[in-house]
Design a protein around this motif. Structure first.
Motif, PDB file in Angstrom:
ATOM      1  N   ALA A 131      29.802  31.797  41.436  1.00 57.67           N
ATOM      2  CA  ALA A 131      31.146  31.440  40.975  1.00 57.67           C
ATOM      3  C   ALA A 131      31.586  30.115  41.577  1.00 57.67           C
ATOM      4  O   ALA A 131      31.226  29.771  42.707  1.00 57.67           O
ATOM      5  N   THR A 173      34.582  27.962  43.194  1.00 52.74           N
ATOM      6  CA  THR A 173      35.683  28.373  44.054  1.00 52.74           C
ATOM      7  C   THR A 173      36.687  27.239  44.245  1.00 52.74           C
ATOM      8  O   THR A 173      36.326  26.059  44.217  1.00 52.74           O
ATOM      9  N   VAL A 199      40.518  31.171  44.772  1.00 56.23           N
ATOM     10  CA  VAL A 199      40.215  31.639  43.420  1.00 56.23           C
ATOM     11  C   VAL A 199      38.739  31.396  43.137  1.00 56.23           C
ATOM     12  O   VAL A 199      38.196  30.340  43.482  1.00 56.23           O
ATOM     13  N   GLN A 200      38.078  32.386  42.519  1.00 58.09           N
ATOM     14  CA  GLN A 200      36.694  32.252  42.076  1.00 58.09           C
ATOM     15  C   GLN A 200      36.628  32.495  40.566  1.00 58.09           C
ATOM     16  O   GLN A 200      37.238  33.437  40.065  1.00 58.09           O
ATOM     17  N   ILE A 201      35.874  31.649  39.867  1.00 54.74           N
ATOM     18  CA  ILE A 201      35.709  31.770  38.421  1.00 54.74           C
ATOM     19  C   ILE A 201      34.231  31.690  38.087  1.00 54.74           C
ATOM     20  O   ILE A 201      33.530  30.801  38.569  1.00 54.74           O
ATOM     21  N   LEU A 248      36.933  36.663  37.098  1.00 51.98           N
ATOM     22  CA  LEU A 248      37.629  35.820  38.052  1.00 51.98           C
ATOM     23  C   LEU A 248      38.167  36.683  39.180  1.00 51.98           C
ATOM     24  O   LEU A 248      38.266  37.904  39.060  1.00 51.98           O
ATOM     25  N   ARG A 249      38.507  36.008  40.278  1.00 54.01           N
ATOM     26  CA  ARG A 249      38.882  36.738  41.488  1.00 54.01           C
ATOM     27  C   ARG A 249      39.869  35.903  42.302  1.00 54.01           C
ATOM     28  O   ARG A 249      39.765  34.673  42.368  1.00 54.01           O
ATOM     29  N   TYR A 250      40.829  36.588  42.933  1.00 56.49           N
ATOM     30  CA  TYR A 250      41.769  35.949  43.845  1.00 56.49           C
ATOM     31  C   TYR A 250      41.708  36.657  45.194  1.00 56.49           C
ATOM     32  O   TYR A 250      41.665  37.889  45.268  1.00 56.49           O
ATOM     33  N   SER A 262      40.294  41.357  41.445  1.00 58.62           N
ATOM     34  CA  SER A 262      39.210  40.795  40.641  1.00 58.62           C
ATOM     35  C   SER A 262      39.168  41.443  39.269  1.00 58.62           C
ATOM     36  O   SER A 262      39.564  42.601  39.094  1.00 58.62           O
ATOM     37  N   HIS A 305      36.475  41.726  35.767  1.00 53.02           N
ATOM     38  CA  HIS A 305      35.137  41.488  35.220  1.00 53.02           C
ATOM     39  C   HIS A 305      35.040  42.041  33.802  1.00 53.02           C
ATOM     40  O   HIS A 305      35.639  43.075  33.488  1.00 53.02           O
TER      41      HIS A 305
END
Length: 213
Positions: A83, A85, A93-95, A145-147, A159, A161
């Motif tokens: 991902a 970042t 944040v990760q995408i 995505l994730r925070y 997150s 998915h």
């Protein structure tokens, strides 16, 4: 009554900064383990490898990658997470293909995986995230995505998915609070499977007393 015993041996552990500059950094960590488990007359030996790589371009931008592989008999199960970042004072944040926040905040460590996943496959969703379970055994790569955020000893994250064009969608939230050598954690994961849904809750505590020799 069946009993289960497991022993794991860490063969190598790496935590090496490969490069470090003011605006660029690359770090890698990983381990290789051998685990043997017995359930009644059924026994199995596993080779387990994990690795994490983080690349920091500076200005808050980077790449987070993680790989995990289980080998036993002639079978190999693997998953790769990758991902982009972005970090700031407000959090991270990760995408792309990030790991579930359940894996970071609401699981009980490395001695909690392969034996149970082999002998009691469906209980894997109680020890690890459902996202991890499907990625390993289903061979599917989810996008999402994730925070993540942190405030003192409190760490938390959310997150999302999506598997196979939305046939399975997972939303998870988890939190962990660390104090002294102790930690408490909790998390919830909701999985929408189109024709039905599955929600799992978890709560726990752990302690880290370091290495003993």
């Amino acid at each position: 009554m069946k009993t289960i015993t497991a022993v794991a041996l860490t063969l190598a552990t790496l935590a090496t900064p490969l490069a470090a500059q003011d605006s660029f950094g690359l770090t890698f960590s990983g381990d290789i383990r051998i685990e043997h488990s017995m359930v009644g007359s059924d026994d199995q030996t596993f080779l387990i490898g994990t690795g994490d790589l983080n690349l920091d371009f500076g200005n808050g931008f980077g790449i987070a990658a993680s790989a995990e592989s289980y080998v036993f008999d002639t079978d190999t199960y693997s998953a790769l997470w990758l991902a982009a970042t972005f970090d700031g004072d407000w959090g991270s944040v990760q995408i792309g293909v990030p790991e579930s926040v359940i894996e970071t905040y609401a699981t009980t460590g490395e001695f909690n995986g392969s034996a149970g996943m082999y002998h009691f496959g469906m209980t894997g969703i109680l020890r690890r995230s459902y996202v991890h379970h499907v990625a390993i055994f289903g061979g599917e790569t989810p996008v999402g995505l994730r925070y993540d955020g942190v405030s003192g000893g409190l760490s938390y994250g959310v997150s999302y998915h999506s598997f196979d064009d939305g046939a399975l969608e997972t939303l998870a939230a988890a939190v962990r609070y660390d104090f002294d050598t102790y930690g408490v954690f909790g998390g919830v994961e909701r999985n929408d499977m189109g024709g039905g849904d599955l929600t799992t809750w978890r709560v726990g505590a752990d302690a880290d007393f370091g290495s003993h020799g």
